[in-house]
Structure formats: C-alpha cells, structure tokens
Design a protein around this motif. Structure first.
Motif, PDB file in Angstrom:
ATOM      1  N   ALA A   1     -18.766  -8.276 -40.054  1.00  0.00           N
ATOM      2  CA  ALA A   1     -17.537  -7.585 -39.634  1.00  0.00           C
ATOM      3  C   ALA A   1     -17.568  -7.294 -38.133  1.00  0.00           C
ATOM      4  N   PHE A   2     -18.748  -7.033 -37.618  1.00  0.00           N
ATOM      5  CA  PHE A   2     -18.909  -6.747 -36.189  1.00  0.00           C
ATOM      6  C   PHE A   2     -18.488  -7.937 -35.326  1.00  0.00           C
ATOM      7  N   LEU A   3     -18.676  -9.139 -35.875  1.00  0.00           N
ATOM      8  CA  LEU A   3     -18.446 -10.342 -35.067  1.00  0.00           C
ATOM      9  C   LEU A   3     -16.977 -10.554 -34.728  1.00  0.00           C
ATOM     10  N   ILE A   4     -16.084 -10.020 -35.549  1.00  0.00           N
ATOM     11  CA  ILE A   4     -14.651 -10.261 -35.298  1.00  0.00           C
ATOM     12  C   ILE A   4     -14.200  -9.544 -34.021  1.00  0.00           C
ATOM     13  N   PRO A   5     -14.357  -8.214 -33.925  1.00  0.00           N
ATOM     14  CA  PRO A   5     -14.010  -7.589 -32.637  1.00  0.00           C
ATOM     15  C   PRO A   5     -14.847  -8.126 -31.487  1.00  0.00           C
ATOM     16  N   TYR A   6     -16.087  -8.464 -31.765  1.00  0.00           N
ATOM     17  CA  TYR A   6     -16.975  -8.992 -30.714  1.00  0.00           C
ATOM     18  C   TYR A   6     -16.375 -10.265 -30.105  1.00  0.00           C
ATOM     19  N   LEU A   7     -15.942 -11.195 -30.961  1.00  0.00           N
ATOM     20  CA  LEU A   7     -15.399 -12.463 -30.446  1.00  0.00           C
ATOM     21  C   LEU A   7     -14.041 -12.257 -29.772  1.00  0.00           C
ATOM     22  N   ILE A   8     -13.225 -11.369 -30.344  1.00  0.00           N
ATOM     23  CA  ILE A   8     -11.906 -11.113 -29.732  1.00  0.00           C
ATOM     24  C   ILE A   8     -12.105 -10.545 -28.322  1.00  0.00           C
ATOM     25  N   ILE A   9     -12.995  -9.576 -28.192  1.00  0.00           N
ATOM     26  CA  ILE A   9     -13.199  -8.968 -26.869  1.00  0.00           C
ATOM     27  C   ILE A   9     -13.866  -9.953 -25.911  1.00  0.00           C
ATOM     28  N   LEU A  10     -14.717 -10.813 -26.454  1.00  0.00           N
ATOM     29  CA  LEU A  10     -15.336 -11.841 -25.604  1.00  0.00           C
ATOM     30  C   LEU A  10     -14.255 -12.676 -24.923  1.00  0.00           C
ATOM     31  N   PHE A  11     -13.257 -13.096 -25.719  1.00  0.00           N
ATOM     32  CA  PHE A  11     -12.208 -13.954 -25.153  1.00  0.00           C
ATOM     33  C   PHE A  11     -11.211 -13.170 -24.306  1.00  0.00           C
TER      34      PHE A  11
ATOM     35  N   ASP B   1     -16.839  -8.160 -44.181  1.00  0.00           N
ATOM     36  CA  ASP B   1     -16.128  -7.226 -45.035  1.00  0.00           C
ATOM     37  C   ASP B   1     -15.158  -6.496 -44.104  1.00  0.00           C
ATOM     38  N   LEU B   2     -13.875  -6.911 -44.163  1.00  0.00           N
ATOM     39  CA  LEU B   2     -12.910  -6.441 -43.165  1.00  0.00           C
ATOM     40  C   LEU B   2     -12.726  -4.924 -43.173  1.00  0.00           C
ATOM     41  N   SER B   3     -13.022  -4.284 -44.307  1.00  0.00           N
ATOM     42  CA  SER B   3     -12.831  -2.834 -44.368  1.00  0.00           C
ATOM     43  C   SER B   3     -13.829  -2.101 -43.462  1.00  0.00           C
ATOM     44  N   LYS B   4     -14.838  -2.820 -43.009  1.00  0.00           N
ATOM     45  CA  LYS B   4     -15.858  -2.176 -42.153  1.00  0.00           C
ATOM     46  C   LYS B   4     -15.409  -2.082 -40.687  1.00  0.00           C
ATOM     47  N   ILE B   5     -14.302  -2.757 -40.320  1.00  0.00           N
ATOM     48  CA  ILE B   5     -13.902  -2.776 -38.915  1.00  0.00           C
ATOM     49  C   ILE B   5     -13.130  -1.511 -38.546  1.00  0.00           C
ATOM     50  N   THR B   6     -13.843  -0.499 -38.130  1.00  0.00           N
ATOM     51  CA  THR B   6     -13.228   0.768 -37.728  1.00  0.00           C
ATOM     52  C   THR B   6     -13.127   0.798 -36.192  1.00  0.00           C
ATOM     53  N   TRP B   7     -12.568   1.866 -35.658  1.00  0.00           N
ATOM     54  CA  TRP B   7     -12.513   2.040 -34.193  1.00  0.00           C
ATOM     55  C   TRP B   7     -13.895   2.017 -33.588  1.00  0.00           C
ATOM     56  N   ASP B   8     -14.768   2.637 -34.322  1.00  0.00           N
ATOM     57  CA  ASP B   8     -16.151   2.715 -33.872  1.00  0.00           C
ATOM     58  C   ASP B   8     -16.744   1.319 -33.650  1.00  0.00           C
TER      59      ASP B   8
END
Ligand code: TRP
Length: 439
Positions: A42-52, A202-209
């Motif tokens: 789940a961490f990888l999704i915001p990680y990749l979005i912010i990378l780009f 697990d998309l439910s894990k993607i919080t603001w944090d």
C-alpha cells in the motif's frame, strides 16, 4: 585569477555520484521499515505518485538552479537576487550538515554489524538486548569517528578525483550485492508471503499518514533538501542532459529501493517475524534472521557491507554542499575545510550517538519534516521566480534528450512549490499532534 570550478569527468561519473547520493540508508533501512509499518505494498502507491509528481521534477529544479548559477545554493540565491538570500541560503546548508551528523551515527551502527558478521560474533548474540546495550553505550562514538574519517578522506580529494571516483567504484559493487542478497531471499522457503506483502496492496491502508511518510521518503531518498543536488548540478557541463539524468536517477533509485524490499520482506516472512517493527528492523529483526539462515554469516556480512557502502556514498554528498560554501564562497582550501567540518560533524554527532530521543528528533522532525521542505521551497522559488521560469526552461533543455515543454513553466512556478508547501504544513501539524503521523 578566479580558480576554475571543478566539473564531473563524465556523464557516467555524474550518474554514479548522484546515485551514490540518492541510494543510501533511506533506500534500505528507512524504506523497508516505513513500508513495513505502512502496510507493505500500500505504501508503494503514494510513493510512486509522489515520485512522478515531485521527485523527478525536484531533481531537475535543483540541478538547473546549480548549473545556471555555477554555484551551490547560497551563491545561487545571492546571484539571482533572492530576498535575504545571503541568510536564507544557509538553511539548506545547515540542514544537510545536521543530516550528515545523525546519518553518520547510523552508518556507524552498520559498520559495527558488518565487523561483527565478519568475526562471527553476530551469530551468537541475543539481537534485541544486544542492540539496546550497544546503542546506549559509548561505543557508537568510535564508529561515528571512523565513518566521518572515511567521508573526509574521499571529499578532501575533490569532486572528480574524490567523490566521482569513489562512487564509480562503490555503486556497481552495491548493485551486485543487492542482486545476490535478493536471490538468496527470494529462494528462502515461505518467501511467497513476503512477496505478497510487498506486491499486493491493501488500499484501505493508505491513510494521510502513509502519504506523508511517502513524501518524506521521496525527498530524503532523492536527497532533495535544497543543497546536495544544487551543488551536484553546479558541476554539470552545458552539454549534460538534465531531464534524462533525472529520469535515470529517480527510477534507478526506486529500483534499488524495490530490490531492497525483495531482500527484506521475503526473509522477514520466511522466518515468521514482524515486518512492522520500525527502525530496529535492519538491526534486530534481520540479525535474528541471519542467525537462522543457511550461510547466514556470509549473507549478514554482504548485507551490512551493502548498508555501509550505501551510507558512505551518501555521506560524501552531504558533506559536499557544506564544503563547497567554504571553498567557493569563502575561498578556503578544501583539505582544511573537510577536516574542520568532519570535526564539527563529530561534535554534533555525539548527542545523536548517545541520546536516542535526540537522534529521533533530529532525524524525523527537524531535518526531514521541517527543514527539508523549507529548503525545497526556497530552491523552487529561487529558480521559478527569481531566475525566471523562461530562463529556467532554457537551461533545463540545454543538452537535454527529452525537452521540457511549455507545461514545465507553470508546473515549476506554482504546482511544484505548492505540493511541497502542503507537505510542510502537514508535517508541522503532525508535530503538534493535530494530525497523527508515525515517522
Ligand atoms: N538519499 C540518501 C538516502 O536515501 C540520503 C541523503 C544523501 C540525503 N544526501 C542527502 C538526504 C542530502 C538529504 C540531503 O539515504
């Protein structure tokens, strides 16, 4: 007569030096414990979005400011007429110096563990209590000093003969080590559970944090705090390709982080341990894994050697922006400056090595959450508003294989600094407990 500014020897040398800066404890130790705590894939999704959205652009912005002004951040701000630049330019420089001081402490831990795996002592300890006793003793000071001496030695030889040459040797070795360790880990019995943890989000894990953690991770991992990459950019030649190199470095850095995930998580799951154990993951959890693994002593040595090389090549990139100020701005000799800075870094490193809370405060709150985005914004505003986006785009496109279109101008002027501002505000709110973040 003005002494000529140093330059990178080749494109390959520049890429190795910047990869050396980017790939560090951030990719191996910090990435894996953050990813483990933030729910794995789940961490990888915001990680990749912010990378780009900000990572690749951030590299371009910092290198462009440096190359345009042929200067580090302080002189760049002064040159482009940034209000109060003479003072504000010190913020990213002091920040990277503080980062260097605490980073060298953790590098020291890696060296200690590397030596212990070589001697075999690692195989006989009780990892949890041992690590606790070690970090609360005076011994980390010795390792801190050794790490700083190694850095000073490399930096004292200068940009091409010191930093570039060392990274050209260290980075290919690092890649070989990661690949060997990854093969070992992926072939362990029960590795599948770790692979699933790291690849099935697990998309439910993607919080603001998780978003805030991912943003902090990208800035730290790409060394984007407004100093290192500006000075590395200042050693570029006009024919060098900034956008192409930004893409290579950002993707290469992420590839190494992902490979490190494939080293750590399959092993953690294979031995039934907890991937969310936080910063001690590399020292306590992995040590107990090496103790049980076939060939554990050998692989432990390779792993801690990997951490050490990654840390050392990052250290040199933290010292360089500070050294450069004294060498170019104050016209002092490089050897003297590096020695003095090494000594000062040791002094700041003492409380970091001895007091856990001080290390945490400096590493997470002060340098990463507050000073890093401030430095990022200063550099973006200097380039977009004071150099001017038009000139900035001409500069970034000079020597470029992929030219940046018109969109680049409003993006760098408004969107990029606005995203960093949001990250800064969220970071400050979380410091006051208004918004909860676990760093
Ligand atoms: N990027 C490195 C890592 O991931 C750390 C690093 C090197 C760094 N140079 C820096 C961080 C400058 C901030 C500023 O470990």
């Amino acid at each position: 007569m003005e002494e000529e500014r140093e330059r990178w020897g080749s494109k390959f040398g520049f890429i190795m030096a910047t990869m050396g800066s980017a790939v560090g404890l951030g990719n191996i130790w910090m990435f894996s414990y953050r990813c483990g705590r933030c729910g794995g894939a789940a961490f990888l999704i915001p990680y990749l979005i912010i990378l780009f959205l900000v990572g690749i652009i951030g590299l371009m912005v910092e290198w462009t400011l440096g190359r345009k002004n042929k200067a580090g951040v302080l002189d760049s701000l002064i040159n482009c007429g940034f209000p109060g630049g003479k003072y504000l330019g010190w913020i990213p420089i002091i920040n990277v110096f503080l980062i260097f001081s605490f980073y060298a402490v953790i590098e020291g831990w890696c060296m200690k563990y590397m030596v212990m795996s070589l001697s075999g002592e690692l195989m006989a300890i009780d990892p949890g209590p041992y690590f606790g006793n070690f970090v609360s003793s005076y011994e980390p000071l010795i390792w801190l000093a050794i790490g700083i001496i190694a850095t000073v030695t490399i930096n004292s030889f200068g940009v091409k003969k010191g930093i570039e040459r060392a990274c050209k040797f260290m980075m290919p070795l690092l890649l070989v080590l990661v690949v060997i360790l990854m093969i070992r880990s992926l072939t362990l019995p029960g590795a599948e559970a770790g692979i699933a943890f790291f690849t099935k989000p697990d998309l439910s894990k993607i919080t603001w944090d998780v978003w805030l953690n991912a943003a902090g991770q990208i800035f730290f991992s790409l060394s984007l705090v407004g100093s290192t990459m500006v000075v590395y950019g200042s050693y570029l030649r006009p024919k060098d390709d900034i956008p192409g190199s930004a893409l290579i470095v950002a993707l290469g850095n992420t590839a190494i982080a992902l490979m490190c995930g494939f080293v750590i998580f399959p092993a953690v799951f294979s031995f039934g341990l907890d991937p969310a154990s936080g910063p001690s993951l590399a020292f306590i959890t992995l040590s107990s894994i090496f103790q049980q693994m076939v060939g554990g002593r050998f692989f432990a040595f390779l792993f801690f050697l990997l951490l050490f090389i990654a840390a050392l090549s990052s250290d040199v990139s933290m010292m360089e922006p500070v050294t450069e100020v004294f060498v170019s701005h104050f016209k002092l000799g490089r050897k003297k400056v590096t020695l003095l800075l090494g000594f000062l870094a040791f002094l700041v490193g003492i409380p970091c090595a001895l007091l856990g809370w001080f290390l945490d405060l400096l590493a997470s709150v002060v340098t990463t959450m507050i000073l890093a985005p401030i430095g990022g914004i200063i550099v973006a505003v200097a380039l977009a508003w004071f150099v001017g986006v038009k000139h900035a785009r001409e500069e970034v496109n000079e020597g470029a294989s992929i030219k940046m279109g018109k969109w680049w101008e409003p993006y760098v002027k408004y969107i990029y600094p606005a995203i960093i501002l949001v990250i800064l505000i969220l970071g400050i709110l979380s410091c006051f407990g208004i918004f909860e973040a676990t760093w």
